[in-house]
Design a protein around this motif. Structure first.
Motif, PDB file in Angstrom:
ATOM      1  N   SER A 125       0.844  -1.186   0.000  1.00 39.58           N
ATOM      2  CA  SER A 125       0.000   0.000   0.000  1.00 39.58           C
ATOM      3  C   SER A 125       0.881   1.239   0.000  1.00 39.58           C
ATOM      4  CB  SER A 125      -0.918  -0.006   1.215  1.00 39.58           C
ATOM      5  OG  SER A 125      -0.154   0.019   2.402  1.00 39.58           O
ATOM      6  N   MET A 126       0.302   2.343  -0.438  1.00 39.00           N
ATOM      7  CA  MET A 126       1.026   3.610  -0.412  1.00 39.00           C
ATOM      8  C   MET A 126       0.043   4.768  -0.552  1.00 39.00           C
ATOM      9  SD  MET A 126       2.807   4.497  -4.066  1.00 39.00           S
ATOM     10  CE  MET A 126       3.284   6.086  -3.393  1.00 39.00           C
ATOM     11  N   THR A 127       0.526   5.948  -0.210  1.00 39.30           N
ATOM     12  CA  THR A 127      -0.256   7.170  -0.360  1.00 39.30           C
ATOM     13  C   THR A 127       0.482   8.128  -1.270  1.00 39.30           C
ATOM     14  OG1 THR A 127      -1.247   6.946   1.838  1.00 39.30           O
ATOM     15  CG2 THR A 127      -1.286   9.131   0.824  1.00 39.30           C
ATOM     16  N   LEU A 128      -0.206   8.603  -2.276  1.00 35.27           N
ATOM     17  CA  LEU A 128       0.320   9.640  -3.149  1.00 35.27           C
ATOM     18  C   LEU A 128      -0.134  10.982  -2.581  1.00 35.27           C
ATOM     19  CD1 LEU A 128       0.110   7.005  -4.940  1.00 35.27           C
ATOM     20  CD2 LEU A 128      -0.028   8.549  -6.895  1.00 35.27           C
ATOM     21  N   GLN A 129       0.832  11.860  -2.380  1.00 34.54           N
ATOM     22  CA  GLN A 129       0.513  13.144  -1.782  1.00 34.54           C
ATOM     23  C   GLN A 129       0.268  14.209  -2.850  1.00 34.54           C
ATOM     24  OE1 GLN A 129      -0.048  13.423   1.370  1.00 34.54           O
ATOM     25  NE2 GLN A 129       0.891  11.521   2.137  1.00 34.54           N
ATOM     26  N   CYS A 130      -0.673  15.102  -2.567  1.00 32.05           N
ATOM     27  CA  CYS A 130      -0.957  16.228  -3.455  1.00 32.05           C
ATOM     28  C   CYS A 130      -1.306  17.431  -2.599  1.00 32.05           C
ATOM     29  CB  CYS A 130      -2.116  15.905  -4.388  1.00 32.05           C
ATOM     30  SG  CYS A 130      -2.632  17.326  -5.393  1.00 32.05           S
ATOM     31  N   ALA A 131      -0.712  18.566  -2.939  1.00 36.51           N
ATOM     32  CA  ALA A 131      -1.020  19.798  -2.221  1.00 36.51           C
ATOM     33  C   ALA A 131      -1.065  20.956  -3.198  1.00 36.51           C
ATOM     34  CB  ALA A 131       0.030  20.068  -1.146  1.00 36.51           C
ATOM     35  N   GLN A 132      -1.951  21.930  -2.911  1.00 28.23           N
ATOM     36  CA  GLN A 132      -2.017  23.145  -3.729  1.00 28.23           C
ATOM     37  C   GLN A 132      -2.110  24.355  -2.810  1.00 28.23           C
ATOM     38  OE1 GLN A 132      -4.974  25.172  -4.033  1.00 28.23           O
ATOM     39  NE2 GLN A 132      -6.439  23.801  -2.995  1.00 28.23           N
ATOM     40  N   ASP A 133      -1.482  25.452  -3.248  1.00 24.12           N
ATOM     41  CA  ASP A 133      -1.437  26.655  -2.422  1.00 24.12           C
ATOM     42  C   ASP A 133      -2.171  27.813  -3.085  1.00 24.12           C
ATOM     43  OD1 ASP A 133       2.016  27.649  -3.223  1.00 24.12           O
ATOM     44  OD2 ASP A 133       0.279  27.217  -4.492  1.00 24.12           O
ATOM     45  N   MET A 134      -3.150  27.494  -3.938  1.00 24.92           N
ATOM     46  CA  MET A 134      -3.885  28.529  -4.669  1.00 24.92           C
ATOM     47  C   MET A 134      -5.284  28.747  -4.086  1.00 24.92           C
ATOM     48  SD  MET A 134      -2.661  27.369  -8.493  1.00 24.92           S
ATOM     49  CE  MET A 134      -2.859  25.623  -8.159  1.00 24.92           C
TER      50      MET A 134
END
Lengths: 115, 111
Positions: free
Chosen positions: A18-27
């Motif tokens: 298993s794994m987690t793909l990270q995503c972040a946005q600063d808009m």
């Protein structure tokens, strides 16, 4: 602004991991999306979110889970990796205000291989 | 499920030639977008068309939205090697915040 960031850029998993793909946005975008793109193909929507605490399934949600606890972050979880999940994963965000203001800003992608 | 079909799937031309790629559906979209994607990167928006019959020009690129808002075309005049890439159309659902992407047209412009 960094825009949309994704980590990791590359990952190799064994079947069943298993794994987690990270995503972040600063808009400060309200909408966020996860897509997968197989070689030479277009984008298939996995999950999307219209705001913190709200998520919904896309075209190909099986085998994935998401959460949206904050406006900025939208992680994608793979619980039992399968070879069919080998793909490039893109996270995107948009500010949906008017019908013609739906530009999606994409991250650089995560290339995942399941062996 | 709304489907978008793009044609041709692959296109290889010489620098200076003109070309048109198509995006067709049996569904009506509230807006349609064209993106360009280069290898190893995410798609980048080129244009959004909203009104049926709308034509937008972006330098050598001309985009048209069908009168019934079910189809669109992208015409490139005097193609250059820098135009090489995957061109994707995306139709926005009338009542939802999500879009449906076509499978893309891979364009190669040879010098």
């Amino acid at each position: 602004n960094a825009g949309v960031t994704q980590t990791p850029k590359f990952r190799i998993l064994k079947i069943g991991q298993s794994m987690t793909l990270q995503c972040a946005q600063d808009m400060n975008h309200n909408y966020m999306y996860w897509y997968r793109q197989d070689p030479g193909m277009g984008l298939k929507l996995i999950y999307y979110s219209v705001g913190a605490g709200i998520t919904d399934k896309g075209e190909v949600p099986n085998g994935y889970n998401v959460s949206r606890s904050t406006t900025e972050d939208f992680p994608l979880r793979l619980e039992l990796a399968a070879p069919s999940q080998t793909s490039v994963y893109f996270c995107a965000s948009s500010l949906l205000v008017l019908p013609d203001s739906t530009e999606q800003f994409f991250g650089p992608g995560t290339r995942l291989t399941v062996l | 499920t709304q489907l978008l079909e793009q044609s041709p799937q692959f296109l290889s031309i010489q620098e200076g030639e003109n070309l048109t790629v198509y995006c067709n559906s049996s569904s009506v979209f509230s807006s349609l977008q064209w993106y360009r994607q280069e290898p190893g990167e995410g798609p980048v928006l080129l244009v959004t068309v909203v009104t049926g019959g709308e034509v937008k020009k972006l330098k050598r690129l001309t985009f048209q939205f069908g009168d019934a808002r079910k189809d669109s075309s992208l015409h490139i005049t005097a193609a250059q090697p820098g135009d090489t890439g995957l061109y994707l159309c995306a139709g926005k659902d009338t009542n939802a915040g999500k879009s449906t992407f076509g499978d893309g047209t891979t364009l190669t412009v040879k010098p």
